[in-house]
Write a protein that holds these residues in place. Structure first.
Motif, PDB file in Angstrom:
ATOM      1  N   GLY A  82       0.779  -1.234   0.000  1.00 61.75           N
ATOM      2  CA  GLY A  82       0.000   0.000   0.000  1.00 61.75           C
ATOM      3  C   GLY A  82       0.814   1.289   0.000  1.00 61.75           C
ATOM      4  O   GLY A  82       0.255   2.384  -0.039  1.00 61.75           O
ATOM      5  N   THR A 112       2.454   1.800  -8.222  1.00 63.26           N
ATOM      6  CA  THR A 112       2.142   3.095  -8.825  1.00 63.26           C
ATOM      7  C   THR A 112       3.423   3.837  -9.220  1.00 63.26           C
ATOM      8  O   THR A 112       3.518   4.410 -10.307  1.00 63.26           O
ATOM      9  CB  THR A 112       1.355   3.957  -7.807  1.00 63.26           C
ATOM     10  OG1 THR A 112       0.261   3.180  -7.319  1.00 63.26           O
ATOM     11  CG2 THR A 112       0.844   5.220  -8.432  1.00 63.26           C
ATOM     12  N   GLU A 145      -1.369  11.731  -7.599  1.00 70.45           N
ATOM     13  CA  GLU A 145      -1.696  10.460  -8.229  1.00 70.45           C
ATOM     14  C   GLU A 145      -1.490  10.445  -9.739  1.00 70.45           C
ATOM     15  O   GLU A 145      -1.527   9.393 -10.355  1.00 70.45           O
ATOM     16  CB  GLU A 145      -3.123  10.067  -7.869  1.00 70.45           C
ATOM     17  CG  GLU A 145      -3.251   9.778  -6.370  1.00 70.45           C
ATOM     18  CD  GLU A 145      -4.476   8.956  -6.030  1.00 70.45           C
ATOM     19  OE1 GLU A 145      -4.416   7.736  -6.201  1.00 70.45           O
ATOM     20  OE2 GLU A 145      -5.480   9.560  -5.627  1.00 70.45           O
TER      21      GLU A 145
HETATM   22  N1  LIG Z   1      -2.079  10.888  -3.417  1.00 75.29           N
HETATM   23  C1  LIG Z   1      -1.141  10.000  -3.767  1.00 75.29           C
HETATM   24  N2  LIG Z   1      -1.458   8.699  -3.860  1.00 75.29           N
HETATM   25  C2  LIG Z   1      -0.502   7.820  -4.208  1.00 75.29           C
HETATM   26  C3  LIG Z   1       0.830   8.243  -4.484  1.00 75.29           C
HETATM   27  N3  LIG Z   1       1.552   7.133  -4.793  1.00 75.29           N
HETATM   28  C4  LIG Z   1       0.708   6.082  -4.703  1.00 75.29           C
HETATM   29  N4  LIG Z   1      -0.535   6.480  -4.355  1.00 75.29           N
HETATM   30  C5  LIG Z   1      -1.725   5.643  -4.126  1.00 75.29           C
HETATM   31  O1  LIG Z   1      -1.472   4.691  -3.106  1.00 75.29           O
HETATM   32  C6  LIG Z   1      -2.250   3.520  -3.310  1.00 75.29           C
HETATM   33  C7  LIG Z   1      -1.401   2.257  -3.161  1.00 75.29           C
HETATM   34  O2  LIG Z   1      -0.457   2.207  -4.205  1.00 75.29           O
HETATM   35  P1  LIG Z   1       0.188   0.866  -4.774  1.00 75.29           P
HETATM   36  O3  LIG Z   1       1.090   1.275  -5.876  1.00 75.29           O
HETATM   37  O4  LIG Z   1      -0.843  -0.127  -5.092  1.00 75.29           O
HETATM   38  O5  LIG Z   1       1.046   0.361  -3.517  1.00 75.29           O
HETATM   39  P2  LIG Z   1       1.914  -0.980  -3.366  1.00 75.29           P
HETATM   40  O6  LIG Z   1       1.086  -1.923  -2.575  1.00 75.29           O
HETATM   41  O7  LIG Z   1       3.134  -0.572  -2.603  1.00 75.29           O
HETATM   42  O8  LIG Z   1       2.244  -1.471  -4.733  1.00 75.29           O
HETATM   43  C8  LIG Z   1      -2.881   3.682  -4.693  1.00 75.29           C
HETATM   44  O9  LIG Z   1      -4.230   4.047  -4.520  1.00 75.29           O
HETATM   45  C9  LIG Z   1      -2.098   4.813  -5.334  1.00 75.29           C
HETATM   46  O10 LIG Z   1      -2.855   5.565  -6.247  1.00 75.29           O
HETATM   47  C10 LIG Z   1       1.142   9.649  -4.365  1.00 75.29           C
HETATM   48  O11 LIG Z   1       2.271  10.117  -4.549  1.00 75.29           O
HETATM   49  N5  LIG Z   1       0.118  10.482  -4.010  1.00 75.29           N
END
Ligand SMILES: Nc1nc2c(ncn2[C@@H]2O[C@H](COP(=O)(O)OP(=O)(O)O)[C@@H](O)[C@H]2O)c(=O)[nH]1
Ligand SMILES: [Mg+2]
Length: 331
Positions: free
Chosen positions: A133, A138, A305
Motif C-alpha cells: 500500500g 504506482t 496520483e
Molecule cells: N495521493 C497519492 N497517492 C498515491 C501516491 N503514490 C501512490 N498512491 C496511491 O497509493 C495507493 C497504493 O499504491 P500501490 O502502488 O498499489 O502500492 P503498493 O502496494 O506498494 O504497490 C494507490 O491508490 C495509489 O494511487 C502519491 O504520490 N500520491
C-alpha cells in the motif's frame, strides 16, 4: 539578497525549473499551509528572537514530522546562526530556517540532487521494496512513463506474486504507459519471474528493468529470505546490479515510515528512498527526518496520483515549496 528570494529567482529563471517548483508547491500545499500559518503566528507572537521563540519553533517543526533529533540539530544551528548574524527580529529568522533546512538535507554531500543510478550503455535493474500500500506499483508505472518519455526502453516485471490483484495492477500500468510487463501466475516464485524479466530485458536490449516485489512485513524472516533470493538472481545475471534498491515509504504514515526503513535496511541494502503521497499529508517534514536519521537519500517523491506527479527529489524545490507563501511578505 535573501535566501528565499534567491530560491525564487532560481525557480523562475526558466520554464522547466518553474514547472518543477510548481509541482512541488502544489504537492506540498497541505504541509505549506499548516507550516506557514504556524510560522507566521510565531513571528506575530514573538517580535524578538529569544529562548521562548525557539521553544515554540521546536514544536512547530516536530509537528511537521521533521523528527526530534533533526529538530534539535536544526535549532542548535539556528541559534548559532542567529547569534552570528546578529538577528533579533523574528521576521528575519524565516530565511535562516529555510537556509538551514536545505543545508541539513545536504549534510556534507555535494549540493546537486542525487538522481537514479542509470547505466549509460547497459541494462539498469531497479528493485522496488516496501510494505503493502505504500505505492510501489504506482511508482513503477509513473517512472516507466518518465523513462520512456526520455527515450529509454523500459520493461516491468511483476515480482509481487503474493497479493491478489498485484500482477493485474502492474499489467494495467503496462498498458497505460505502453510498456511490456513480464509476469507469472499468482503464488509463483518471485525470483523466477524476475529471472525471466532479466532474460527478456537482455533479449530485447532494454535500457531499464523495473522490478516490483511483495511487501510482507508480518513475517520478517520470509521477507528477508525472499528479498535476498531475488537480489542474488539479479546479481548473478547482470553485472553490478541491482543498480538501485529503492525503498518506497508512504509520507502519510509519519514516524512509522522511519521504522519500516530500519526493518528493510536490515533485510537488504537500500540505496535510496521513494517518498510517496506527500500531497496527502501536512507533515512533509518527514523528508528531512528520513535523510538525517537514516542517512539514505530520498531519490524520488510522489506529489500526487497523476502519472506526471513523480519527481526527482530536489531539496531546494522542496524547501521553496514549504516557504513559497512567505517570500513576498519580506523586506
Ligand atoms: N495521493 C497519492 N497517492 C498515491 C501516491 N503514490 C501512490 N498512491 C496511491 O497509493 C495507493 C497504493 O499504491 P500501490 O502502488 O498499489 O502500492 P503498493 O502496494 O506498494 O504497490 C494507490 O491508490 C495509489 O494511487 C502519491 O504520490 N500520491
Ligand atoms: Mg503493488
Amino acid at each position: 539578497m535573501s535566501f528565499l528570494k534567491k530560491l525564487k529567482d532560481k525557480f523562475q529563471s526558466n520554464q522547466s525549473k518553474e514547472e518543477v517548483s510548481d509541482k512541488y508547491k502544489e504537492g506540498l500545499s497541505k504541509t505549506r499551509k499548516s507550516f506557514s500559518e504556524k510560522i507566521n503566528d510565531l513571528v506575530a507572537k514573538y517580535r524578538k528572537v529569544d529562548e521562548d521563540f525557539f521553544e515554540d519553533l521546536e514544536e512547530v517543526l516536530i509537528a511537521a514530522d521533521v523528527g526530534v533529533s533533526t529538530v534539535m540539530d536544526l535549532i542548535d544551528d539556528l541559534k548559532m546562526e542567529v547569534k552570528r548574524r546578529n538577528i533579533s527580529d523574528s521576521h528575519e529568522v524565516k530565511n535562516v530556517i529555510s537556509e538551514k533546512l536545505v543545508e541539513i538535507y545536504y549534510g556534507d554531500d555535494n549540493e546537486e540532487s542525487v538522481g537514479l543510478n542509470l547505466q549509460d550503455d547497459a541494462l539498469t535493474v531497479i528493485l522496488f521494496v516496501g510494505v503493502n500500500g505504500v505505492g510501489k506499483t504506482t511508482t513503477i508505472g509513473k517512472l516507466a512513463h518518465q523513462l520512456k518519455s526520455e527515450g529509454k526502453q523500459v520493461l516491468l516485471t511483476a515480482g509481487d506474486t503474493f497479493r491478489a490483484g498485484a500482477i493485474e495492477q502492474l499489467s494495467e500500468w503496462g498498458k497505460r504507459v505502453d510498456v511490456e510487463v513480464i509476469k507469472h501466475s499468482e503464488g509463483s516464485d518471485p525470483a523466477a519471474v524476475i529471472y525471466d524479466g532479466i532474460q527478456a530485458a537482455k533479449s530485447r536490449n532494454a535500457d531499464v528493468l523495473l522490478c516490483d516485489t511483495a511487501g510482507r512485513l508480518q513475517n520478517k524472516v520470509n521477507l528477508m529470505n525472499e528479498l535476498s533470493k531475488v537480489k542474488r538472481v539479479i546479481e548473478r545475471e547482470v553485472p553490478n546490479a541491482p543498480h538501485e534498491v529503492l525503498l518506497v515509504l508512504d509520507a502519510t504514515t509519519g514516524q512509522n515510515a522511519l521504522s519500516q526503513a530500519k526493518t528493510f535496511s536490515e533485510a537488504t541494502d537500500v540505496s535510496g528512498i521513494v517518498l510517496t503521497k506527500l500531497d496527502g499529508t501536512a507533515k512533509g517534514g518527514i523528508v528531512l527526518a528520513i535523510r538525517n536519521e537514516l542517512g539514505t537519500p530520498v531519490k524520488l517523491v510522489g506529489l500526487g496520483e497523476k502519472v506526471t506527479d513523480l519527481q526527482t527529489f530536489d531539496p531546494q524545490a522542496f524547501v521553496y515549496g514549504l516557504f513559497a507563501d512567505m517570500v513576498d511578505d519580506e523586506e
